[in-house]
Scaffold this motif. Sequence first.
Motif, mmCIF file in Angstrom:
data_model
loop_
_atom_site.group_PDB
_atom_site.id
_atom_site.type_symbol
_atom_site.label_atom_id
_atom_site.label_comp_id
_atom_site.label_asym_id
_atom_site.label_seq_id
_atom_site.Cartn_x
_atom_site.Cartn_y
_atom_site.Cartn_z
ATOM 1 N N SER A 1 54.033 14.327 21.432
ATOM 2 C CA SER A 1 52.559 13.733 21.315
ATOM 3 C C SER A 1 52.575 12.714 20.061
ATOM 4 O O SER A 1 52.053 11.873 20.570
ATOM 5 C CB SER A 1 51.988 14.596 21.243
ATOM 6 N N LYS B 1 54.635 9.254 21.348
ATOM 7 C CA LYS B 1 53.467 9.080 22.589
ATOM 8 C C LYS B 1 52.354 7.933 21.824
ATOM 9 O O LYS B 1 52.165 6.652 22.429
ATOM 10 C CB LYS B 1 52.886 9.603 23.867
ATOM 11 N N ASN B 2 52.039 8.179 20.998
ATOM 12 C CA ASN B 2 50.839 8.413 20.130
ATOM 13 C C ASN B 2 50.983 6.968 19.780
ATOM 14 O O ASN B 2 50.402 6.068 19.544
ATOM 15 C CB ASN B 2 49.550 9.328 19.511
ATOM 16 N N SER B 3 52.002 6.869 18.821
ATOM 17 C CA SER B 3 52.653 5.801 18.059
ATOM 18 C C SER B 3 53.472 4.322 19.116
ATOM 19 O O SER B 3 53.589 3.880 18.962
ATOM 20 C CB SER B 3 53.690 6.388 17.328
#
Length: 100
Positions: free
Chosen positions: A19, A22-24
């Motif tokens: 998570s 992916k958010n980075s």
Amino acid sequence: MSGNGYIEFKNDDIVNIASVTKNSQADWDRIWEGVRSKLTGVVSEALDALTGSSLEDRAARYHQRTAQYTADLNSQQVAVNNVASISADTNQQMSRVIAG
């Protein structure tokens, strides 16, 4: 095994890493675009000669690899969730068998 006799799968860390990664992705894209925009024509030409590929080619490969990495993370996250579901079902079934 956990203290209560169940098989325990500790998969929260894997889900959290996927998570966060992916958010980075947007941050990584911004960094890459910042580096790319700061390269002058001379530096870009030198890199083209050194690597045998243009800046646009390298950018396209970067985006392709990023997309593949993200797809791999999504697959891993789905697999981790499946393992968690299977482990919970297995624990319940084992409990029923042991309880008789």
